[in-house]
Design a protein around this motif. Structure first.
Motif, PDB file in Angstrom:
ATOM      1  N   MET A   1       0.942  -1.117  -0.082  1.00  0.00           N
ATOM      2  CA  MET A   1      -0.028   0.028  -0.148  1.00  0.00           C
ATOM      3  C   MET A   1       0.845   1.248   0.196  1.00  0.00           C
ATOM      4  SD  MET A   1      -2.902   1.214  -0.021  1.00  0.00           S
ATOM      5  CE  MET A   1      -4.286   0.437   0.727  1.00  0.00           C
ATOM      6  N   LYS A   2       0.551   2.270  -0.687  1.00  0.00           N
ATOM      7  CA  LYS A   2       1.388   3.288  -0.985  1.00  0.00           C
ATOM      8  C   LYS A   2       1.209   4.455   0.306  1.00  0.00           C
ATOM      9  CE  LYS A   2       2.557   6.985  -4.166  1.00  0.00           C
ATOM     10  NZ  LYS A   2       2.059   7.472  -5.319  1.00  0.00           N
ATOM     11  N   VAL A   3       2.240   4.863   1.047  1.00  0.00           N
ATOM     12  CA  VAL A   3       1.829   5.619   2.098  1.00  0.00           C
ATOM     13  C   VAL A   3       2.464   7.094   1.983  1.00  0.00           C
ATOM     14  CG1 VAL A   3       1.607   3.758   3.768  1.00  0.00           C
ATOM     15  CG2 VAL A   3       3.817   4.797   3.312  1.00  0.00           C
ATOM     16  N   MET A   4       2.126   7.896   2.561  1.00  0.00           N
ATOM     17  CA  MET A   4       2.854   9.344   2.459  1.00  0.00           C
ATOM     18  C   MET A   4       3.463   9.419   4.217  1.00  0.00           C
ATOM     19  SD  MET A   4       1.564  12.881   1.488  1.00  0.00           S
ATOM     20  CE  MET A   4       2.616  14.173   0.758  1.00  0.00           C
ATOM     21  N   ALA A   5       4.388   9.663   4.254  1.00  0.00           N
ATOM     22  CA  ALA A   5       4.837   9.804   5.681  1.00  0.00           C
ATOM     23  C   ALA A   5       5.852  11.237   6.141  1.00  0.00           C
ATOM     24  CB  ALA A   5       5.453   8.690   6.295  1.00  0.00           C
TER      25      ALA A   5
ATOM     26  N   VAL B   1      -6.283  13.963  12.142  1.00  0.00           N
ATOM     27  CA  VAL B   1      -5.552  12.710  12.951  1.00  0.00           C
ATOM     28  C   VAL B   1      -3.934  12.779  13.199  1.00  0.00           C
ATOM     29  CG1 VAL B   1      -5.347  10.413  13.377  1.00  0.00           C
ATOM     30  CG2 VAL B   1      -7.718  11.150  13.252  1.00  0.00           C
ATOM     31  N   VAL B   2      -3.236  12.928  13.978  1.00  0.00           N
ATOM     32  CA  VAL B   2      -1.573  12.762  13.852  1.00  0.00           C
ATOM     33  C   VAL B   2      -1.298  11.449  14.337  1.00  0.00           C
ATOM     34  CG1 VAL B   2      -1.296  15.250  13.616  1.00  0.00           C
ATOM     35  CG2 VAL B   2      -1.478  14.230  16.023  1.00  0.00           C
ATOM     36  N   GLU B   3      -0.322  10.793  13.884  1.00  0.00           N
ATOM     37  CA  GLU B   3      -0.068   9.186  14.545  1.00  0.00           C
ATOM     38  C   GLU B   3       1.552   9.053  14.537  1.00  0.00           C
ATOM     39  OE1 GLU B   3      -3.951   6.564  13.375  1.00  0.00           O
ATOM     40  OE2 GLU B   3      -2.174   6.715  12.023  1.00  0.00           O
ATOM     41  N   THR B   4       1.601   8.142  15.385  1.00  0.00           N
ATOM     42  CA  THR B   4       3.226   7.822  15.456  1.00  0.00           C
ATOM     43  C   THR B   4       2.865   6.109  15.833  1.00  0.00           C
ATOM     44  OG1 THR B   4       3.190   7.737  18.125  1.00  0.00           O
ATOM     45  CG2 THR B   4       3.963   9.884  16.840  1.00  0.00           C
TER      46      THR B   4
ATOM     47  N   GLY C   1      -4.288   2.274   3.775  1.00  0.00           N
ATOM     48  CA  GLY C   1      -4.573   3.177   2.964  1.00  0.00           C
ATOM     49  C   GLY C   1      -4.824   4.789   3.466  1.00  0.00           C
ATOM     50  N   LEU C   2      -4.888   5.368   4.705  1.00  0.00           N
ATOM     51  CA  LEU C   2      -5.441   6.379   5.429  1.00  0.00           C
ATOM     52  C   LEU C   2      -4.199   7.438   5.187  1.00  0.00           C
ATOM     53  CD1 LEU C   2      -7.495   5.125   8.285  1.00  0.00           C
ATOM     54  CD2 LEU C   2      -8.354   5.935   6.058  1.00  0.00           C
ATOM     55  N   LEU C   3      -3.110   6.994   5.080  1.00  0.00           N
ATOM     56  CA  LEU C   3      -1.686   7.970   4.943  1.00  0.00           C
ATOM     57  C   LEU C   3      -1.574   8.490   3.440  1.00  0.00           C
ATOM     58  CD1 LEU C   3       0.905   6.262   7.282  1.00  0.00           C
ATOM     59  CD2 LEU C   3      -1.069   7.642   7.819  1.00  0.00           C
ATOM     60  N   LEU C   4      -2.629   8.796   2.939  1.00  0.00           N
ATOM     61  CA  LEU C   4      -2.689   9.046   1.582  1.00  0.00           C
ATOM     62  C   LEU C   4      -3.580  10.341   1.551  1.00  0.00           C
ATOM     63  CD1 LEU C   4      -2.783   5.720  -0.369  1.00  0.00           C
ATOM     64  CD2 LEU C   4      -0.889   7.399  -0.365  1.00  0.00           C
ATOM     65  N   PRO C   5      -3.013  11.367   0.364  1.00  0.00           N
ATOM     66  CA  PRO C   5      -4.008  12.481   0.540  1.00  0.00           C
ATOM     67  C   PRO C   5      -5.495  12.013  -0.249  1.00  0.00           C
ATOM     68  CG  PRO C   5      -1.732  12.949  -0.434  1.00  0.00           C
ATOM     69  CD  PRO C   5      -1.760  11.564  -0.137  1.00  0.00           C
ATOM     70  N   GLU C   6      -5.364  11.136  -1.036  1.00  0.00           N
ATOM     71  CA  GLU C   6      -6.665  10.637  -1.182  1.00  0.00           C
ATOM     72  C   GLU C   6      -7.611  10.168  -0.251  1.00  0.00           C
ATOM     73  OE1 GLU C   6      -3.598  10.396  -2.832  1.00  0.00           O
ATOM     74  OE2 GLU C   6      -3.734   8.240  -3.796  1.00  0.00           O
ATOM     75  N   ALA C   7      -7.134   9.835   0.700  1.00  0.00           N
ATOM     76  CA  ALA C   7      -7.906   9.313   1.954  1.00  0.00           C
ATOM     77  C   ALA C   7      -8.561  10.373   2.568  1.00  0.00           C
ATOM     78  CB  ALA C   7      -7.049   8.677   3.260  1.00  0.00           C
ATOM     79  N   ALA C   8      -8.388  11.757   2.148  1.00  0.00           N
ATOM     80  CA  ALA C   8      -9.078  12.838   2.462  1.00  0.00           C
ATOM     81  C   ALA C   8     -10.790  12.470   1.948  1.00  0.00           C
ATOM     82  CB  ALA C   8      -8.640  14.066   1.785  1.00  0.00           C
TER      83      ALA C   8
ATOM     84  N   PRO D   1      -5.401  13.209   5.539  1.00  0.00           N
ATOM     85  CA  PRO D   1      -6.311  13.544   7.060  1.00  0.00           C
ATOM     86  C   PRO D   1      -5.461  12.939   8.157  1.00  0.00           C
ATOM     87  CG  PRO D   1      -7.152  11.785   5.521  1.00  0.00           C
ATOM     88  CD  PRO D   1      -6.133  12.010   4.650  1.00  0.00           C
ATOM     89  N   VAL D   2      -4.682  12.042   7.853  1.00  0.00           N
ATOM     90  CA  VAL D   2      -4.113  11.213   8.905  1.00  0.00           C
ATOM     91  C   VAL D   2      -2.496  11.563   8.751  1.00  0.00           C
ATOM     92  CG1 VAL D   2      -3.544   8.990  10.085  1.00  0.00           C
ATOM     93  CG2 VAL D   2      -5.983   9.444   9.029  1.00  0.00           C
ATOM     94  N   LEU D   3      -1.949  12.082   9.628  1.00  0.00           N
ATOM     95  CA  LEU D   3      -0.319  12.375   9.399  1.00  0.00           C
ATOM     96  C   LEU D   3       0.379  11.589  10.196  1.00  0.00           C
ATOM     97  CD1 LEU D   3      -0.629  16.285   9.753  1.00  0.00           C
ATOM     98  CD2 LEU D   3      -0.667  14.932   7.534  1.00  0.00           C
ATOM     99  N   HIS D   4       1.627  10.658   9.383  1.00  0.00           N
ATOM    100  CA  HIS D   4       2.418  10.062  10.130  1.00  0.00           C
ATOM    101  C   HIS D   4       3.691  10.867  10.739  1.00  0.00           C
ATOM    102  CE1 HIS D   4       5.428   7.087  11.160  1.00  0.00           C
ATOM    103  NE2 HIS D   4       4.894   6.244  10.242  1.00  0.00           N
TER     104      HIS D   4
END
Ligand code: XCC
Ligand code: SF4
Length: 629
Positions: free
Chosen positions: A410-414, A475-478, A489-496, A514-517
């Motif tokens: 799965m693609k992710v943005m972090a 949401v911010v996450e660690t 798949g929530l760490l993607l701009p498309e998840a907005a 919407p969920v920032l790693h």
């Protein structure tokens, strides 16, 4: 024995992610014992232990209190249930604080050795951050070499573990109103080791018996972790390896390769894993891998060291804590390299069923049945290369009949460090504040922590994150929470698209998920710094802000100081797994209610993530109303 439809059902019960489910199925077919089997074998777990009413602190015990108010109501020493429950909590919390902070200390030590030219492979990467932090410590930077500055900074930070000056420099980053609360209740952390050692002193038989006093010290110890050991770990790692910037990469077990040498980096400290990232660039090792019949070397991360690598170097992340045995069960892992924390001692047994070599590297964390290759700063890069060579040598032993690599990654943005979030907003938090005031973003919630075999893997994290973003809460996450949402798949701009319309508009405008790693578990300090900067901009305390925290699937002792420094800093925090305090009504009431009068925040326990979202939203609304927005 399971039939194949039973296996599928069982796998779906255990994990949310389909690649995880596939390998859970394979592990069952292969007869591999995992945490889920061992968890089942432990049922029913001891009720006294779960309630926290058992004390094993001294040789007159173990003692246990009747949780229904009957006899025995006191331990042999006379400790009552409030003393025992609060003392056990302080004990566990201190273990967690020690783990984070000792990790932090090792990073500072390597910074010092690097400044002195004694380390191999390390360099000071973020000079700007070095100078910024040095100035906070009152260290002159003008006209000085980065090595000189780093040396002074490292020595200044090391001194804070024992604490001569009586306060922790980084806690000064908190807003004045928050610090005033700490001063009023005597919980300003004085030194990192100092609070942990004092905690150990207090839990000795016949020392602290007052549960309120014990819990206040628990808060101080937690603050020493969040604003001390963990924050030092984060900032020194940024100085050595670079402050993370947004990037894209991949997540889940599908990141393992069918035709390259797979090396899984598992544990916590980037000191080791960053050197391995460097080592695989060695042309000789690349050639060696090809000679052994592989197409190259594939590094993937796991747990928090994986988060560190993902954030800084875009190394794909194979999974979170319940994936460690599953990764090996793919049959495709040549080496799993570990340092410490969250490494199941079962790993060598799992590896023994396949060809995987497990390499332990820390003097502090040896595991029988593994190959031990001691890692130290002076020889870091050479050791890293040796480890990779060992993995390559093991590639021909891969048994292709037993390999299954599931699905697609799965693609992710972090890479959302505090600095980068601020930069994306144009240099200050003003736009975020405006968005919050306008209600485009209702509030911000940090979802953190682990997996727990009692909860379907990732279900708590993913369900809560989806519920919150739907309600226009950013949401911010660690930690393992971030990995869970990455797999989903929530760490993607498309998840907005899953977010409420107002949050969606903000995300689309900024091109962010919407969920920032935000990183590993020590990087919860980044959340503290962000909260502090927003509070300062508004002239309020952190406790006044519409923020929340959640640890839906936590298991680790480290989650206790995290939750507690969130609450002690003013962030209302919901736990999905009950802490072992339900044996004492007084302790429970203080943590769930009483603290509201101190830090304007408290703990709640709610296993249902949808209900947890309700609680968080309610609290955010309450704080918004109090701010008049
Ligand atoms: Fe460990 Fe850090 Fe928990 Fe994951 S989230 S299980 S502590 S790896 Ni830190
Ligand atoms: Fe029992 Fe007190 Fe010793 Fe705990 S400290 S084991 S309650 S005697």
């Amino acid at each position: 024995m399971f039939s194949s439809s039973d296996i599928k059902q069982e796998a779906e019960k255990r994990a949310l992610d389909t690649t995880d489910q596939e390998i859970i199925g394979k592990a069952i077919e292969d007869g591999i014992e995992t945490a889920w089997e061992r968890f089942a074998l432990q049922q029913p777990q001891c009720g006294f232990g779960q309630l926290g009413v058992c004390c094993n602190n001294c040789a007159m015990g173990p003692c246990r209190i009747d949780p229904y108010g009957g006899k025995p109501s006191h331990g042999v020493c006379g400790a009552n249930v409030d003393t025992i429950v609060s003392r056990n909590l302080l004990d566990d919390l201190s273990v967690g604080a020690a783990a984070h902070s000792d990790h932090g200390r090792e990073v500072v030590e390597v910074l010092l050795e690097t400044a002195e030219g004694k380390s191999e492979g390390y360099r000071i990467c973020d000079e700007e951050k070095l100078k910024r932090v040095a100035e906070e410590y009152g260290i002159g930077t003008a006209g000085r070499s980065k090595e000189d500055i780093a040396k002074d900074l490292a020595l200044g930070m090391l001194a804070e573990f024992g604490s001569v000056k009586g306060f922790i420099q980084m806690a000064e980053r908190a807003p004045d109103k928050t610090k005033a609360i700490w001063t009023e209740f005597g919980i300003t952390p004085r030194g990192i080791d100092r609070e942990i050692v004092e905690a150990m002193h207090r839990v000795h038989m016949g020392v602290d018996a007052d549960f309120i006093n014990i819990l206040l010290h628990a808060m101080r110890t937690a603050l020493a972790d969040g604003w001390g050991g963990s924050m030092i770990a984060t900032d020194c790692s940024d100085i050595l390896f670079g402050t993370p910037k947004p990037l894209t990469s991949w997540a889940n077990l599908g990141t393992l390769s069918t035709d390259k040498v797979n090396v899984v980096l598992h544990g916590h400290n980037p000191l080791l894993s960053e050197m391995i990232v460097q080592a695989v660039e060695d042309p000789e090792l690349k050639k060696y891998a090809i000679e052994k019949g592989a197409k190259g070397i594939n590094l993937v991360g796991m747990c928090c060291t994986g988060n560190e690598l993902l954030m800084r170097s875009g190394i794909p992340i194979a999974g979170n804590v319940l994936d460690q045995e599953l990764a090996i069960a793919t049959g495709a892992v040549e080496a799993m390299v570990v340092d410490y924390q969250c490494i199941f001692p079962s790993i060598p047994a799992t590896a023994g069923c396949y060809h995987t070599k497990v390499v332990t590297t820390s003097r502090k964390a040896k595991i029988p049945g593994t190959q031990y290759m001691e890692f130290s700063a002076e020889t870091a890069l050479s050791t890293a290369k040796e480890i990779i060579r060992l993995a390559i040598d093991n590639y021909p032993n891969r048994n292709l009949d037993r390999v299954r690599i599931p699905g697609k990654p799965m693609k992710v943005m972090a890479g959302f460090s505090e600095e980068e979030i601020r930069k994306a907003l144009g240099g200050t938090y003003k736009p975020l504040i405006d968005a919050i005031v306008a209600g485009q973003i209702k509030g911000v919630v940090g979802i953190v922590g682990c997996n727990h075999p009692r909860i379907k893997q990732d279900y708590g994290h993913v369900t809560l994150a989806k519920e919150l973003i739907k309600r226009n809460i950013l949401v911010v996450e660690t930690g393992c929470a971030a990995i869970a949402c990455g797999k989903a798949g929530l760490l993607l701009p498309e998840a907005a698209d899953n977010a409420g319309s107002r949050l969606k508009a903000v995300c689309n405008l900024l091109g962010i998920p919407p969920v920032l790693h935000m990183g590993s578990c020590v990087d919860n300090s980044r959340i503290l710094v962000m909260a502090s900067m927003v509070a300062k901009e508004l002239g309020v305390s952190i406790g006044d802000l519409p923020l929340g925290g959640a640890a839906p699937e936590w298991y680790s002792q480290k989650a206790l100081p995290i939750g507690t420094y969130f609450v002690a800093s003013g962030v209302y925090t919901v736990l999905g797994i009950p802490p072992k305090i339900f044996g004492s009504k007084n302790v429970l009431n203080l943590l769930a209610e009483g603290l509201k009068g101190i830090t304007n925040s408290a703990f709640a326990v709610e296993p249902d993530p949808v209900k947890a979202a309700d609680l968080l939203e309610e609290e955010i609304n309450r704080k918004r109303a109090a701010l008049g927005i």
